[in-house]
Design a protein around this motif. Structure first.
Motif, short mmCIF file in Angstrom:
data_model
loop_
_atom_site.label_atom_id
_atom_site.label_comp_id
_atom_site.label_asym_id
_atom_site.label_seq_id
_atom_site.Cartn_x
_atom_site.Cartn_y
_atom_site.Cartn_z
N GLU A 830 0.83 -1.21 0.00
CA GLU A 830 0.00 0.00 0.00
C GLU A 830 0.86 1.25 0.00
O GLU A 830 0.54 2.25 -0.64
CB GLU A 830 -0.93 -0.01 1.22
N SER A 831 1.97 1.21 0.74
CA SER A 831 2.89 2.35 0.73
C SER A 831 3.55 2.48 -0.62
O SER A 831 3.81 3.59 -1.11
CB SER A 831 3.95 2.19 1.82
N MET A 832 3.83 1.35 -1.26
CA MET A 832 4.48 1.37 -2.57
C MET A 832 3.60 2.05 -3.61
O MET A 832 4.09 2.76 -4.49
CB MET A 832 4.81 -0.07 -2.99
N ARG A 837 2.93 6.68 -7.08
CA ARG A 837 2.09 7.80 -7.51
C ARG A 837 2.82 9.14 -7.38
O ARG A 837 2.63 10.06 -8.18
CB ARG A 837 0.80 7.82 -6.68
N LEU A 838 3.66 9.25 -6.35
CA LEU A 838 4.43 10.49 -6.12
C LEU A 838 5.71 10.54 -6.94
O LEU A 838 6.55 11.41 -6.72
CB LEU A 838 4.77 10.61 -4.63
N ASP A 839 5.89 9.59 -7.86
CA ASP A 839 7.08 9.54 -8.71
C ASP A 839 8.35 9.27 -7.90
O ASP A 839 9.45 9.67 -8.28
CB ASP A 839 7.24 10.86 -9.49
N GLY A 840 8.18 8.56 -6.78
CA GLY A 840 9.31 8.28 -5.91
C GLY A 840 10.33 7.35 -6.52
O GLY A 840 11.53 7.49 -6.27
N VAL A 841 9.87 6.38 -7.33
CA VAL A 841 10.81 5.42 -7.94
C VAL A 841 11.73 6.14 -8.92
O VAL A 841 12.94 5.88 -8.97
CB VAL A 841 10.05 4.28 -8.64
N ARG A 842 11.17 7.05 -9.69
CA ARG A 842 12.00 7.81 -10.64
C ARG A 842 13.05 8.64 -9.90
O ARG A 842 14.21 8.74 -10.32
CB ARG A 842 11.13 8.73 -11.50
N LEU A 843 12.64 9.25 -8.78
CA LEU A 843 13.59 10.04 -7.99
C LEU A 843 14.70 9.17 -7.43
O LEU A 843 15.87 9.56 -7.40
CB LEU A 843 12.84 10.76 -6.86
N LEU A 844 14.34 7.96 -6.96
CA LEU A 844 15.36 7.03 -6.46
C LEU A 844 16.31 6.64 -7.58
O LEU A 844 17.53 6.59 -7.39
CB LEU A 844 14.69 5.78 -5.88
N GLN A 868 10.19 -5.01 -6.47
CA GLN A 868 9.51 -6.24 -6.03
C GLN A 868 8.02 -6.01 -5.83
O GLN A 868 7.21 -6.89 -6.13
CB GLN A 868 10.12 -6.72 -4.72
N ASN A 869 7.63 -4.83 -5.33
CA ASN A 869 6.24 -4.61 -4.93
C ASN A 869 5.45 -3.72 -5.88
O ASN A 869 4.28 -3.45 -5.62
CB ASN A 869 6.21 -4.00 -3.52
N ALA A 870 6.07 -3.25 -6.95
CA ALA A 870 5.32 -2.44 -7.93
C ALA A 870 4.38 -3.35 -8.71
O ALA A 870 4.67 -4.52 -8.96
CB ALA A 870 6.29 -1.74 -8.87
N LYS A 871 3.24 -2.81 -9.14
CA LYS A 871 2.23 -3.63 -9.82
C LYS A 871 2.74 -4.14 -11.17
O LYS A 871 2.66 -5.31 -11.47
CB LYS A 871 0.95 -2.81 -10.01
N ASP A 872 3.24 -3.23 -11.99
CA ASP A 872 3.78 -3.63 -13.29
C ASP A 872 5.24 -3.21 -13.32
O ASP A 872 5.63 -2.25 -13.98
CB ASP A 872 2.99 -2.96 -14.41
N ALA A 873 6.06 -3.97 -12.56
CA ALA A 873 7.45 -3.57 -12.34
C ALA A 873 8.23 -3.52 -13.64
O ALA A 873 9.02 -2.59 -13.87
CB ALA A 873 8.11 -4.54 -11.36
#
Length: 1045
Positions: A830-832, A837-844, A868-873
């Motif tokens: 749920e946190s993922m 949504r906040l574009d956190g993966v792109r920032l990482l 690992q936890n993204a819906k469509d990784a």
């Protein structure tokens, strides 16, 4: 409000009316913010007046979307109507994209709350569209642009009306008039703080720049000239109608590297205008950029060549002046010569300096900032000789010359004296010299205060008087305000420091006491500290520490505490045996017949120990001194003093322990002496400084697991959690959050913090805090979020968004901690979703480009749970342009942590077949193979996992064998780490599907090692080992069958 907007606000049109817009200036921004504060609070402060319906609506174009409006409004795709209506049923707020109409302060206030971050733009748009809002609110009779807007006239008009709402209208008028006066006062205050230029200073700046302009690479400009040759009697060259707006002249400047600039010089500063028109050659007066304080500052921002050549000119002239000073005879000039030299410098007509440089004497230019502070140094070197002459004239000594200053040293603000003082970093070498600050002297031609001359007379008595006269002079000198810098520097400038230090070598106790009391007060000044060290004052003070007189010990130790704020002074104290003597002062009972208990200590002994601890605190900033304190037996004595109830004693004692606790040897000793218990006890003190230093000491010590347990067992977690709610003292908050961070490394402590509701408080501290607090807060949350319950708690408290927002920072320590925290939160699906949504993966992912290896590694570890936890990784990873190539290239790093984390990321990326094909094309196989010869178990585990995953595409199994990756992998089975065994067995199982790899494994003794692992309790390891042996055996059988059919 109307008058302020008409007269004070700055509009783009020259006249006060028209369709112009508000300029982007600090004054306008300040006025808008004041209006926003007034409107936002209106609905609460004046609820009755907030319902008053305007005579005409305020109307403007808004950027707000209808979806931003929620309860209280009827919302459609393109319109919004407020449920609140007037007596005719008309809504008080009506939005038809993009036009909005508002008819009450209540709705205006609500709109600003809805606008949130864009409220400043909305307020600006409203003011620009409604240039006379008072007339629309109260009616055209109150048009402030046409009539006298005084409060008496407004009230008179309202009372004559028959409107039943006249009372509310009267209150509205009074409130608007109060706002108008407030805005006018704000504008006046703002104007009083501004630096105003005048024609004289502008002219001097231009003439000076002309002197340095012309053809050639070394000149600062190609040309600079006025647009008009006519000069009015007031010195201005601007037309009279432009002078009304404060404009002085217009200048055409041609730098070497940019096009010709047309510049407006006005009382407010210098700015770029619209330039000359092509057809008529008229000037477009409208401002096209920011306002700069003077012409030189403006040109430095616009032209890099100007800035470079200007620095060269200054450097050249500075060298010439230094050479002139060196060539002068050391002997001081006679009085007549000094007067002649002084006259030559200050003369306004005959001096050569006035032709080439800016005159820094008493003229109109001293009322504002000089065009370039660098130019001032051209004059300073000549003025120094005059100052020295003055000192000789009045009986003082010239100051010792100091070596050239090397730039780039770290600086820290001294809390007590509010002076800039450098503190070396822990990694600094003890042999390095500190940066010496500029040596400030009283100006030779300045108006010296009367105290200066009185102190000079007292110094003469000190030099030539008998013992009685000396004591009286010392007492008289103490009557001055020695905390004032003028008095401090006056003592030094007239030779008083040398005399005071010489008095310390006498046998007269009273003279020593008087001298030390003065030195203690004036040594808060950083320049005085250095002068004391230069004059050899510290060794004398160190010797006084052996005195039988306790008051002398106290004063000497306190003065050493003030002086030892920089590295050279601390080294002098150590080299002269000062550390051992200061540690001896901590033994309060050494000269006492009383039992060694804090409550029975003689008051004077306690004061001696306090002063000793104060001096040790200053000295403990360097590693060598920390070792000296430990070897002198300081830790047991500090532990003993920590049991006292004297707060003024506890602060320097804890401060010293806090400084020393950065060393491993001290942390072990602190545990052995049971100091943690007393640190925890003092967390409950009412003294904020004591709380801060106790928390900081715990922060330093809590790296050790046993210490963290001791903090919990002695009840230290609860006071730490309660101190989180006190956010006014940022230094204390940083120390407390740091202690919580380190204590949170232990799971048992995290459970306690959850009970004390500390996690919710930590989430609340993620915004509006300084970086030193944020680093610790995020670090603590990163540790707490290793547990599921805390991850849920952080998400429910709204902590994900502020954490993701911090990913765009530049602070290395903060980025390391925030990536860890975001990665911990991403474990929960749920946190993922929120992070994605906040574009956190792109920032990482973008942090993988960070130059700091720690940030790269931490970002890579955080990406693993995200993938690992993204819906469509798979699709998410491919959406990052160049992302896969970036990850593969990181395998070329030399940092083991970066390599291990990147291997872990590749393991997760390779779960998607399409992504695995892409990274194979980018050369992941040879790069992974090259890393195989490593002894680092952490890297071995994740490398083996990555190889195992990459084997599942094409002929990668064969490629790993061709790149010699198999034999090193077999050696991993000899590791003592079970995780390495499992990952390696799985990699070998995949590789064993190729015949050549099986042969290599067999040759390197893999079968025997794998047989031992078949009996492992780890099921995954069992299966992988058995599968690999099976493949090797199958190959052997096939070979035998082929050989003996």
């Amino acid at each position: 409000m109307g008058v302020a907007l008409t007269k004070s606000a700055q509009w783009t049109t020259a006249a006060g009316f028209g369709t112009g817009t508000l300029e982007i200036t600090p004054l306008n921004e300040g006025i808008l913010k004041e209006i926003i504060m007034f409107v936002e609070s209106f609905i609460y402060k004046h609820p009755q007046e907030a319902k008053y319906v305007f005579v005409e609506p305020l109307e403007w174009k808004t950027n707000l979307d209808p979806s931003a409006f929620e309860s209280g409004y009827v919302v459609s795709a393109t319109t919004v109507k407020s449920e609140e209506v007037d007596k005719n049923g008309q809504p008080l707020l009506f939005l038809s994209v993009p036009q909005i109409k508002i008819r009450s302060f209540g709705q205006l206030s609500c709109l600003l709350f809805i606008a949130k971050d864009t409220k400043l733009k909305e307020a600006q748009a409203c003011i620009e569209a409604n240039r006379n809002p008072v007339a629309k609110i109260l009616g055209m009779d109150y048009n402030t642009m046409k009539e006298d807007p005084s409060i008496l006239n407004i009230l008179d008009k309202i009372t004559k009306e028959d409107d039943p709402e006249s009372e509310v209208k009267m209150k509205m008028a009074m409130l608007l008039e109060e706002l108008d006066l407030h805005l006018l006062n704000y504008s006046l205050k703002h104007a009083s703080l501004e630096i105003h230029l005048n024609p004289v200073t502008i002219k001097k700046d231009i003439e000076l720049l002309k002197h340095f302009s012309g053809q050639g690479e070394q000149t600062v400009l190609e040309s600079i000239e006025y647009t008009s040759d006519y000069e009015f009697s007031n010195g201005c060259r601007a037309p009279p109608w432009r002078q009304l707006h404060g404009e002085i002249c217009y200048v055409l400047v041609k730098p070497h590297d940019v096009e010709t600039l047309c510049i407006t010089c006005c009382a407010e500063g210098v700015f770029l205008n619209g330039g000359k028109t092509d057809d008529e050659g008229e000037i477009n007066y409208e401002r096209k950029g920011a306002i700069y304080k003077d012409l030189v500052t403006f040109l430095k921002h616009k032209s890099a060549k100007f800035s470079e050549n200007m620095s060269k000119q200054v450097s050249t002239r500075l060298t010439e002046e230094q050479q002139k000073v060196k060539d002068q005879p050391k002997k001081a000039p006679k009085k007549k010569e000094a007067d002649a030299l002084h006259k030559s410098i200050t003369s306004s007509n005959k001096s050569k300096l006035e032709n080439n440089q800016i005159n820094f004497g008493k003229n109109q230019m001293t009322k504002r900032l000089e065009p370039s502070v660098n130019w001032k140094t051209d004059v300073d070197f000549k003025v120094i000789s005059v100052r020295d002459t003055q000192e000789k004239k009045h009986g003082g000594r010239p100051e010792k010359s100091t070596p050239p200053v090397s730039p780039g040293r770290a600086q820290l603000v001294h809390k007590n004296a509010d002076k800039t003082e450098e503190i070396p970093s822990e990694s600094s070498s003890e042999s390095e010299e500190d940066e010496e600050p500029p040596d400030h002297r009283q100006e030779a031609n300045a108006d010296l205060p009367s105290e200066y001359w009185q102190i000079q007379k007292l110094v003469k008595y000190l030099k030539g008087g008998n013992q009685t006269a000396t004591v009286i002079a010392l007492c008289s000198m103490r009557d001055f305000n020695l905390a004032q810098e003028t008095c401090q520097l006056a003592i030094r400038d007239v030779g008083g420091l040398e005399v005071l230090i010489n008095l310390l070598d006498t046998d007269e106790v009273k003279c020593k006491i008087g001298s030390l009391k003065i030195l203690k007060e004036i040594s808060y000044n950083p320049q005085i500290r250095r002068n004391i060290v230069d004059l050899g004052g510290l060794p004398v003070m160190v010797n006084i520490l052996d005195s039988p007189h306790k008051i002398l010990k106290c004063l000497a130790a306190e003065t050493i505490a003030n002086v030892a704020k920089f590295r050279r002074a601390r080294r002098v104290v150590r080299h002269h045996g000062g550390i051992t003597k200061l540690v001896a002062l901590l033994d309060c009972a050494q000269n006492s017949t009383e039992p060694a208990q804090a409550s029975l200590y003689d008051e004077r002994d306690v004061e001696v120990a306090r002063c000793g601890a104060l001096a040790l605190w200053s000295c403990s900033k360097s590693y060598a001194n920390k070792e000296a304190i430990r070897k002198a037996g300081g830790i047991p004595l500090l532990a003993q003093l920590l049991k006292t109830s004297h707060e003024n004693m506890l602060i320097p004692v804890v401060g010293t322990l806090q400084e020393c606790a950065s060393e491993e040897s001290y942390r072990a000793a602190i545990k052995a002496e049971r100091i943690i218990e007393n640190l925890v006890k003092n967390l409950n003190s009412e003294n904020e400084q004591l709380q801060e230093h106790c928390a900081m000491a715990i922060y330093q010590c809590a790296e050790d697991e046993e210490t963290r347990d001791l903090v919990r067992l002695h009840g230290g977690l609860k006071p730490l959690a309660s101190l989180l709610n006190k956010t006014d003292n940022k230094e204390r908050l940083a120390a407390v959050t740091g202690a919580i961070w380190k204590c949170s490394i232990s799971k048992e402590n995290v459970t306690k913090f959850r009970e004390y509701r500390a996690i919710e408080t930590l989430v609340g501290l993620l915004t509006d805090q300084p970086e030193e607090v944020l680093v610790n807060v995020v670090g603590a949350l990163g540790e707490c979020c290793q547990e599921y319950e805390n991850r849920v708690l952080v998400r429910k408290c709204g902590g994900i968004q502020p954490l993701v927002n911090l990913l765009v920072g530049i602070n290395q320590a903060l980025l390391v901690n925030v990536t860890k925290a975001v990665g911990a939160c991403a474990v929960e699906p749920e946190s993922m979703v929120i992070i994605d949504r906040l574009d956190g993966v792109r920032l990482l992912w973008s942090l993988l480009k960070n130059p700091h290896p720690d940030v790269k590694a931490s970002a890579a570890w955080a990406l693993c749970p995200c993938i690992q936890n993204a819906k469509d990784a798979g699709e998410m990873v491919r959406s990052f342009v160049g992302g896969l190539e970036l990850v593969v290239n990181l395998l070329k790093s030399d940092n083991k942590e970066v390599l291990a984390s990147v291997c872990a990321v590749i393991t997760n990326i390779a779960k998607d077949q399409e992504n695995l094909a892409v990274i194979t094309d980018h050369g992941v196989v040879p790069l992974l193979s090259k890393l195989a010869n490593t002894n680092n178990d952490k890297l071995r585990q994740h490398l083996a996992e990555a190889i195992s995953r990459c084997c599942m595409w094409g002929r990668n199994k064969v490629a790993f064998g061709e790149h010699k990756a198999v034999a090193p992998l077999v050696r991993y089975l000899k590791s003592n780490d079970t995780n390495v065994h499992r990952a390696t067995a799985q990699a070998l199982y995949q590789l064993s599907e190729d015949a050549n790899n099986c042969i290599t494994m067999h040759e390197n003794g893999a079968v025997k090692l794998l047989l031992d692992m078949v009996g492992s309790p780890d099921q995954d390891l069992q299966e992988a080992a058995a599968g690999c042996i099976s493949n090797i055996r199958r190959l052997a059988l096939a070979t035998e069958k082929a050989r003996y059919p």
